[in-house]
Design an enzyme around this catalytic site. Sequence first.
Site, mmCIF file in Angstrom:
data_model
loop_
_atom_site.group_PDB
_atom_site.id
_atom_site.type_symbol
_atom_site.label_atom_id
_atom_site.label_comp_id
_atom_site.label_asym_id
_atom_site.label_seq_id
_atom_site.Cartn_x
_atom_site.Cartn_y
_atom_site.Cartn_z
ATOM 1 N N TYR A 61 2.092 -9.033 4.419
ATOM 2 C CA TYR A 61 1.675 -7.854 5.183
ATOM 3 C C TYR A 61 2.754 -6.780 5.145
ATOM 4 O O TYR A 61 2.472 -5.592 4.904
ATOM 5 C CB TYR A 61 1.384 -8.271 6.624
ATOM 6 C CG TYR A 61 0.747 -7.189 7.462
ATOM 7 C CD1 TYR A 61 -0.631 -7.011 7.465
ATOM 8 C CD2 TYR A 61 1.513 -6.354 8.265
ATOM 9 C CE1 TYR A 61 -1.225 -6.024 8.240
ATOM 10 C CE2 TYR A 61 0.933 -5.371 9.040
ATOM 11 C CZ TYR A 61 -0.439 -5.203 9.027
ATOM 12 O OH TYR A 61 -1.012 -4.216 9.792
ATOM 13 N N SER A 117 1.493 0.920 9.846
ATOM 14 C CA SER A 117 2.082 0.003 10.821
ATOM 15 C C SER A 117 3.557 0.309 10.969
ATOM 16 O O SER A 117 4.204 0.851 10.053
ATOM 17 C CB SER A 117 1.902 -1.444 10.337
ATOM 18 O OG SER A 117 2.650 -2.351 11.120
#
Length: 317
Positions: free
Chosen positions: A152, A139
């Site tokens: 996250y 990501s």
Amino acid sequence: MVGRVVVVTGASSGIGRASAERFASRGDRLVLAARGEDALLAVAARCRSAGAEVVTRVTDVTDRDAVRALADTAVDRFGGIDVWVDTAAVMAYGRFEDVPAPVFDRVVTTNLIGAANVAREALRVFRTRQRGTLILGSSLLSRIAVPYVGAYVSSKWGHRALARVLRQETRDAPDIHVCLVSPGSVNTPIYRSAANYAGRVGRPPPPVDASAKVAAAVVRLADRPRPERSVGLANGLIRFGFTAMPPVYDLLVGPLMRVGGLSREEVAGHDGNVFGPGPRHDDEGEWGRHWLRAVAVGAVAAGVGAAAVVARTRRRA
């Protein structure tokens, strides 16, 4: 033509599902895994309709034994593994102190330890033939920090470090590749299925790409491996602002996340799909590009970038 053997973990929705379907369209043989059986079988049916040979196995990547059994299934059925794509991930919204410790821990375990479990088994198989490509779904948040998704972000920073170490340790095997695909915002169900203690449903900050675009990058990595492929028009600018002017970035990122990363829809606290598969979702989420918000957010980001350039120029003068 007989294609490669491709394992996809996290294949039931989003980028994993789009990647499985793209590999299927090329004639690759697939071993698909996810926690939710119904959604997994639906993806397998779509891949078979494209002409692919498909095996499915319900698998939670946090279970080392289950991941080993998945690898053995691929070897027993197809004789080996050429490509392993891991997109299994969960998310939790909320300030760090508001997210229950078990939820935080589970997000990190799924995203980071789960990836390590996958990497361990992929490399075990790759070493037998001294070739193979491991593609980890990373990501933009592996290189920047934003509030309200601390678990996250923490897991993805560790994710990138793990990949770097694995590349160092496989230098003796030039045909074994460890790759990262690092998208920005993607139109997948993860935002609504995430655990949430922020009071409002999460959404991807604009601009938002389709999962098919990221899947195309995954397949390119399988064809021509390289350490990392970024997907997202604004990724470079955001990374520049984060690195070049940390005080300005940190001042703006909170308000921007509240505007761009949280919807107006209120929600009571819940643990989402962190501990188990949630309701079945389509391969795409409900989030479009939201160009009006994208222009506003982009204008602020551009201002940050311009300020960083001016500041650097003044320091050098």
